[in-house]
Design an enzyme around this catalytic site. Structure first.
Site, PDB file in Angstrom:
ATOM      1  N   THR A  11      24.728  56.475  78.095  1.00  0.00           N
ATOM      2  CA  THR A  11      25.731  56.221  78.574  1.00  0.00           C
ATOM      3  C   THR A  11      26.750  56.062  78.553  1.00  0.00           C
ATOM      4  O   THR A  11      27.096  55.812  77.350  1.00  0.00           O
ATOM      5  CB  THR A  11      24.826  54.657  79.180  1.00  0.00           C
ATOM      6  OG1 THR A  11      23.602  54.386  79.690  1.00  0.00           O
ATOM      7  CG2 THR A  11      25.911  53.605  79.774  1.00  0.00           C
ATOM      8  N   GLN A  31      19.432  63.579  84.585  1.00  0.00           N
ATOM      9  CA  GLN A  31      18.722  62.720  84.381  1.00  0.00           C
ATOM     10  C   GLN A  31      19.109  61.221  85.520  1.00  0.00           C
ATOM     11  O   GLN A  31      19.754  60.627  85.794  1.00  0.00           O
ATOM     12  CB  GLN A  31      19.088  61.547  83.130  1.00  0.00           C
ATOM     13  CG  GLN A  31      17.711  61.041  82.228  1.00  0.00           C
ATOM     14  CD  GLN A  31      18.247  59.845  81.211  1.00  0.00           C
ATOM     15  OE1 GLN A  31      18.595  58.969  81.313  1.00  0.00           O
ATOM     16  NE2 GLN A  31      17.808  59.986  79.992  1.00  0.00           N
ATOM     17  N   HIS A  82      13.989  59.488  83.454  1.00  0.00           N
ATOM     18  CA  HIS A  82      14.221  58.402  82.031  1.00  0.00           C
ATOM     19  C   HIS A  82      12.945  57.824  82.544  1.00  0.00           C
ATOM     20  O   HIS A  82      12.470  57.052  83.726  1.00  0.00           O
ATOM     21  CB  HIS A  82      15.137  57.233  82.715  1.00  0.00           C
ATOM     22  CG  HIS A  82      15.463  56.797  81.248  1.00  0.00           C
ATOM     23  ND1 HIS A  82      14.705  56.731  80.670  1.00  0.00           N
ATOM     24  CD2 HIS A  82      16.939  57.054  81.199  1.00  0.00           C
ATOM     25  CE1 HIS A  82      15.208  56.592  79.445  1.00  0.00           C
ATOM     26  NE2 HIS A  82      16.445  56.179  79.155  1.00  0.00           N
ATOM     27  N   ASN A 120      12.042  54.568  76.947  1.00  0.00           N
ATOM     28  CA  ASN A 120      13.338  53.565  77.108  1.00  0.00           C
ATOM     29  C   ASN A 120      12.743  51.810  77.817  1.00  0.00           C
ATOM     30  O   ASN A 120      14.229  50.887  78.023  1.00  0.00           O
ATOM     31  CB  ASN A 120      15.088  53.726  76.846  1.00  0.00           C
ATOM     32  CG  ASN A 120      14.697  55.014  75.992  1.00  0.00           C
ATOM     33  OD1 ASN A 120      13.666  55.214  75.086  1.00  0.00           O
ATOM     34  ND2 ASN A 120      15.991  55.149  76.027  1.00  0.00           N
ATOM     35  N   TYR A 174      12.561  51.315  80.931  1.00  0.00           N
ATOM     36  CA  TYR A 174      12.930  50.888  82.460  1.00  0.00           C
ATOM     37  C   TYR A 174      12.274  51.562  83.340  1.00  0.00           C
ATOM     38  O   TYR A 174      10.097  51.584  82.640  1.00  0.00           O
ATOM     39  CB  TYR A 174      14.589  52.640  82.495  1.00  0.00           C
ATOM     40  CG  TYR A 174      14.923  52.214  82.250  1.00  0.00           C
ATOM     41  CD1 TYR A 174      15.829  51.117  82.391  1.00  0.00           C
ATOM     42  CD2 TYR A 174      16.221  53.022  80.529  1.00  0.00           C
ATOM     43  CE1 TYR A 174      16.805  50.790  80.984  1.00  0.00           C
ATOM     44  CE2 TYR A 174      16.649  52.837  80.132  1.00  0.00           C
ATOM     45  CZ  TYR A 174      18.162  51.783  79.656  1.00  0.00           C
ATOM     46  OH  TYR A 174      18.845  51.433  79.741  1.00  0.00           O
ATOM     47  N   ARG A 209      11.423  62.596  80.239  1.00  0.00           N
ATOM     48  CA  ARG A 209      11.288  61.614  78.817  1.00  0.00           C
ATOM     49  C   ARG A 209      10.679  60.461  79.311  1.00  0.00           C
ATOM     50  O   ARG A 209      10.894  59.282  79.693  1.00  0.00           O
ATOM     51  CB  ARG A 209      13.168  61.411  79.109  1.00  0.00           C
ATOM     52  CG  ARG A 209      13.341  60.737  76.925  1.00  0.00           C
ATOM     53  CD  ARG A 209      15.470  60.581  77.248  1.00  0.00           C
ATOM     54  NE  ARG A 209      15.863  60.449  76.329  1.00  0.00           N
ATOM     55  CZ  ARG A 209      16.571  59.980  75.084  1.00  0.00           C
ATOM     56  NH1 ARG A 209      17.170  59.252  75.689  1.00  0.00           N
ATOM     57  NH2 ARG A 209      16.816  60.716  73.538  1.00  0.00           N
ATOM     58  N   ASN A 234      13.449  47.248  75.112  1.00  0.00           N
ATOM     59  CA  ASN A 234      13.929  46.232  75.851  1.00  0.00           C
ATOM     60  C   ASN A 234      12.456  45.477  77.133  1.00  0.00           C
ATOM     61  O   ASN A 234      11.953  45.352  77.856  1.00  0.00           O
ATOM     62  CB  ASN A 234      14.279  47.147  77.403  1.00  0.00           C
ATOM     63  CG  ASN A 234      15.571  47.188  77.257  1.00  0.00           C
ATOM     64  OD1 ASN A 234      16.557  46.368  76.966  1.00  0.00           O
ATOM     65  ND2 ASN A 234      15.740  48.858  76.988  1.00  0.00           N
ATOM     66  N   GLY A 240      22.281  62.465  69.699  1.00  0.00           N
ATOM     67  CA  GLY A 240      22.555  61.968  71.078  1.00  0.00           C
ATOM     68  C   GLY A 240      24.344  61.614  70.170  1.00  0.00           C
ATOM     69  O   GLY A 240      25.227  61.992  70.415  1.00  0.00           O
ATOM     70  N   ARG A 241      24.594  60.373  69.858  1.00  0.00           N
ATOM     71  CA  ARG A 241      25.810  59.659  68.814  1.00  0.00           C
ATOM     72  C   ARG A 241      26.049  60.868  68.462  1.00  0.00           C
ATOM     73  O   ARG A 241      27.353  60.857  68.232  1.00  0.00           O
ATOM     74  CB  ARG A 241      25.470  58.640  67.622  1.00  0.00           C
ATOM     75  CG  ARG A 241      24.805  57.771  68.332  1.00  0.00           C
ATOM     76  CD  ARG A 241      24.431  56.327  66.862  1.00  0.00           C
ATOM     77  NE  ARG A 241      23.816  55.268  67.652  1.00  0.00           N
ATOM     78  CZ  ARG A 241      22.237  55.155  67.857  1.00  0.00           C
ATOM     79  NH1 ARG A 241      21.741  56.797  67.104  1.00  0.00           N
ATOM     80  NH2 ARG A 241      21.668  54.346  68.045  1.00  0.00           N
TER      81      ARG A 241
END
Length: 371
Positions: free
Chosen positions: A29, A103, A184, A187, A189, A237, A245, A326-327
């Site tokens: 994001t 995604q 997705h 995580n 969601y 994913r 979360n 990712g990062r």
């Protein structure tokens, strides 16, 4: 220093796509969609095109319907304007020689009434995500953290309608030029809120037993197959151990091996396993990885604080086919070339991750310019 016969740089096949390497840019994001309307922009197109040397790019989470939105400035794929915005992104990536999946995202309970026109978020059950914040737009244009609003439980008819929303979103993604879609289901969601036993208190056909808790996942995955027209252009994913979360499962290994088996029967192209990557995170045993491999004969992508050495070991071990970084992709637009050469990696500026403009998005220089 290059690695002879580097497994990171062997080609791979994903359905009709030939991928030049095993490096994935996973969804991240960045919250820079144009307002009003949450429309993807030319700035986003440049950001993704800069990173087109990845074997596969997966876009940032993209909400499928207004009730699926959970954070300020995140893009949708619901309106004609949003589809047109994504078309300029996919065109830019393809012009740069890349491949990109969208995604598809419904956050479920991880939202706030101010983002939903005053409506309450929805979920498998009316369980609040206690202690979980989402970000909204403050008056000064910066993200502000607020406790996620208490959700209401979806009715059966509403569940069916959301499945239809996913099917339609997959069709819009293909119309926007994406090479495929990723669901997705991780995580914490919406899909994860049905899968994990600690977030699903339903007593109908979408709750209780493991088969029932996986039913929504299966129906959504099938809808994406129908929406794209090709199961191989669908990825899923999953996050078996992340507990992010507020989603916790009583027996994650059993649950997620069963999910992998179900998705294998549908013939989807890949599973994207998001590993827990915070300090003192639960370890994912090798035996668990091998059970997932045995249950699913498509491509397996893993992501979660991988460096080049750990990625190469995963590929050599045979339980992973591609690795998400990712990062590192935030501050290293030419990450594949840096990994190939063993070059140092730039570090990203945390203050520019969410919201803002070009700074911290497209102004990280490639290695040659940095040198």
């Amino acid at each position: 220093m290059t690695v002879p016969n580097d497994p990171l740089f062997q080609p791979a096949t994903l359905g009709p796509l030939t991928l030049p390497n095993r490096i994935v840019m996973p969804p991240m994001t960045r919250a820079r969609a144009a307002q009003p309307g949450d429309v993807p922009t030319a700035l986003m197109a440049e950001y993704y095109a800069q990173r087109a040397d990845a074997g596969l790019i997966v876009s940032e989470g993209t909400w499928i319907s207004p009730l699926g939105k959970g954070y300020a400035w995140t893009p949708g794929i619901h309106t004609p304007e949003q589809v047109a915005g994504w078309r300029q992104v996919t065109d830019a990536v393809h012009a740069a020689g890349g491949r990109i999946f969208a995604q598809l995202w419904h956050v479920g309970r991880l939202s706030h009434t101010s983002l939903l026109g005053g409506q309450a978020p929805v979920s498998s059950s009316a369980l609040p995500a206690t202690g979980v914040n989402v970000f909204i737009a403050e008056a000064d244009g910066r993200p502000g953290a607020v406790q996620a609003s208490t959700p209401r439980a979806l009715t059966i008819a509403e569940i069916h309608a959301i499945v239809d929303d996913y099917r339609a979103a997959a069709g819009r993604a293909m119309a926007a030029g994406f090479d495929g879609v990723e669901l997705h289901a991780a995580n914490g969601y919406l899909v994860n809120q049905f899968i994990d036993s600690g977030a699903n208190l339903r007593t109908d056909e979408y709750g209780g037993t493991l088969d029932n808790r996986l039913r929504f996942l299966g129906k959504v995955a099938q809808a994406l197959v129908e929406g794209t027209g090709d199961a191989r252009r669908v990825g899923i994913r999953l996050a078996p151990l992340t507990t992010l979360n507020g989603c916790v499962d009583a027996d994650p290994e059993t649950t997620y091996v069963a999910a992998a088996s179900l998705l294998g029967e549908l013939g989807v192209g890949y599973l994207h396993i998001a590993e827990a990557d915070w300090d003192d995170a639960p370890h994912m045993p090798l035996a668990f990885r091998q059970r997932l491999r045995a249950a699913f004969d498509g491509m397996l992508i893993y992501a979660g604080k991988y460096d080049a050495a750990r990625a190469r070991a995963a590929l050599a071990g045979g339980w992973a086919d591609m690795i998400g970084f990712g990062r590192p992709f935030v501050a290293n637009p030419d990450l594949p070339e840096r990994l190939r050469a063993g070059a140092p990696l730039a570090q990203h500026d945390r203050e520019t991750l969410f919201g803002g403009g070009a700074h911290g998005l497209i102004d990280y220089p490639p290695l040659a310019a940095a040198a």
